[in-house]
Write an enzyme that holds these catalytic residues in place. Sequence first.
Site, PDB file in Angstrom:
ATOM      1  N   TRP A 128       0.811  -1.218   0.000  1.00 25.35           N
ATOM      2  CA  TRP A 128       0.000   0.000   0.000  1.00 25.35           C
ATOM      3  C   TRP A 128       0.838   1.258   0.000  1.00 25.35           C
ATOM      4  O   TRP A 128       0.588   2.183  -0.783  1.00 25.35           O
ATOM      5  CB  TRP A 128      -1.011  -0.030   1.158  1.00 25.35           C
TER       6      TRP A 128
ATOM      7  N   ASP B 227      -1.577   6.749   5.995  1.00 26.90           N
ATOM      8  CA  ASP B 227      -2.676   5.934   5.490  1.00 26.90           C
ATOM      9  C   ASP B 227      -3.028   4.945   6.598  1.00 26.90           C
ATOM     10  O   ASP B 227      -2.256   4.037   6.896  1.00 26.90           O
ATOM     11  CB  ASP B 227      -2.211   5.193   4.226  1.00 26.90           C
TER      12      ASP B 227
ATOM     13  N   LYS C 210     -12.601  -1.360   5.949  1.00 26.56           N
ATOM     14  CA  LYS C 210     -11.981  -2.332   6.838  1.00 26.56           C
ATOM     15  C   LYS C 210     -12.496  -2.145   8.273  1.00 26.56           C
ATOM     16  O   LYS C 210     -13.077  -3.056   8.847  1.00 26.56           O
ATOM     17  CB  LYS C 210     -10.468  -2.223   6.763  1.00 26.56           C
TER      18      LYS C 210
END
Lengths: 359, 359
Positions: free
Chosen positions: A102, A171, A195
């Site tokens: 990511w 993030d 999530k």
Amino acid sequence: MTRIHNFNAGPAALPLEVIEQAQAELPSLGGLGMSVMEISHRSKEFQAIVDSAEAGLRRLMKIPEDYDILFLQGGASHQFAMMPMNLRRPGKSADYVDTGSWSNKALKEAQLTGAVNIAWSGKADNYTRMPKQDELKLRPDAEYVHICSNETIGGIRWNKFPKVETPLFVDMSSDILSREIDVAQFDMIYAGAQKNLGPSGLAVIILKKGLADRAPENTPVFFRYLTHIKDGSLYNTPNTWAIYLLDLICKWLEARGGAEAMEKINEKKAAALYGVIDSSGFWNSPVEIESRSIMNVVWRLGSEDLEAQFISEAKKAGMVGLKGHRSVGGIRASIYNAVSLESVEALAGFMKEFEKKNG
Amino acid sequence: MTRIHNFNAGPAALPLEVIEQAQAELPSLGGLGMSVMEISHRSKEFQAIVDSAEAGLRRLMKIPEDYDILFLQGGASHQFAMMPMNLRRPGKSADYVDTGSWSNKALKEAQLTGAVNIAWSGKADNYTRMPKQDELKLRPDAEYVHICSNETIGGIRWNKFPKVETPLFVDMSSDILSREIDVAQFDMIYAGAQKNLGPSGLAVIILKKGLADRAPENTPVFFRYLTHIKDGSLYNTPNTWAIYLLDLICKWLEARGGAEAMEKINEKKAAALYGVIDSSGFWNSPVEIESRSIMNVVWRLGSEDLEAQFISEAKKAGMVGLKGHRSVGGIRASIYNAVSLESVEALAGFMKEFEKKNG
């Protein structure tokens, strides 16, 4: 209606109580005669939902007043592009810490439109640990330092966040609200909702006031943080359903003691799985102990065949989402806030049984 | 559970049958033990939903094979920025037809990042009509001509679309699938879902193959059509809930005869309202007859007080969403596919009663 043990990495399990409330309110929200999806985003009823979601998040994360909270579409990947476009001024550079899939995706997007300094990369170690503070090669003139708090695929997390001199952006898609954090150490926190915060199609952005002024004047209106700050996330029609669910989830979290209580349960859940993994050579964790994620627990078995057998038998036992990401293989259990201790204990129990039969 | 007569402009009414199916499937989709929001966007179950939604839309609109269909987040406003970024090459210009709030917003976004030719503007006429073909000042070297098929706020629509030599792009947010159209006359059709296609948080883009190659190489990966075409709208986590609902709505439309059948009902619905408006001087339509929308019917009464009284009494009679857009005032009834003929007839009946009492 039987619900399954859901270990999906995202979109992921939602609290059953939230699903049931949404279900009950689907044909008519609070006696309005319409679902939340059918009311105007400019109605006072929807404004109350946005306000409640924002206030709930602010309380849960103790977000100081000098941070704006935005609810935008596009998820974290949208932010990978929007962030440098707005917050790295032309001709300047940003520091990116490369700790997995990511953060790497974020830095590649930033490289396309300007200068990036890779402050550290875990690629050579197959992304199995987070860096130590003194390993970071930071630049004093960086516009910001970007990190990913928890790498969903590698199963690693920043246990302690780095101390940096320039604004720190994070993030937090896969571990927001899973533990107590001090928001003030960051200048920007962002997270895709799918999530720990709700369904997909929504990103939460927590941005220190003033930063958004950095955006060049030719930035498209829609891609400017300022646009959405000015209009309280209602510049255009937002994902109303997702904001409604986020609000319900904030209420669900508050009723259960918030991030502090979640952190305790999450540590316990993670310990239940790592305990089994560490108990014998049958299992193998590729991750440095200090960097182990409490949201995404990854492990390997002796062979890929055995891993496939494990996943297949787990599914038969009512446990899904355990296949590791296609880029790394192995097993992964994602145990976000909405995954109950009972589900995790069921998985730990299943693992012990599996080892007995196949060890 | 009493449902109301919902004339909201968007987010707007959804078919009750679709809401009920979504409600039934919320805790567990097809026996999976999870809701559609809790399954992976990379699962075969979700891929089947994306494929079904795309195929349904292709059948309903008779979309030729040389068009890609994308499901992206951000709605039409996102497209206002993404479209010129991808499809107007550096140094080139695009033609925009300015017919109201929405096309104006699109052209302003395009002006910020490059050259725009305003091919016609209805601003001087307060956006009460669409232009005639011979009024358009088009440029032969334009990268594309942009129009909005139906202006939600002004209540006007292109009855017949213009014939142009360069690629024709259309924002069809508020009347997609409300009538039969020939897709082949356009090179790009896009629409926010929250009027005729589903909940908010989703845009459908129908793009002629090859066009996406125009994007400059430094376009952020996330903002490139090519990225999403290559990955079948699954480059990142999409709004899975909205795609699921879009699929249900396509099935609902197909079961009712598709765009052809909808057009007949929609013409009938619109005629019921315009019939009352034209029946006496008590009501007043600001819109040129030929340009009248069959999705958003706007009208005025003798005074703003009377309009406020109308809206208030309509609400008491179970009819909501009738207030004209804040920028223009007056009354607006949005009568998308999911608004039944019964609802529209109830409104027409209420109007007649209101005139009797106050005329």
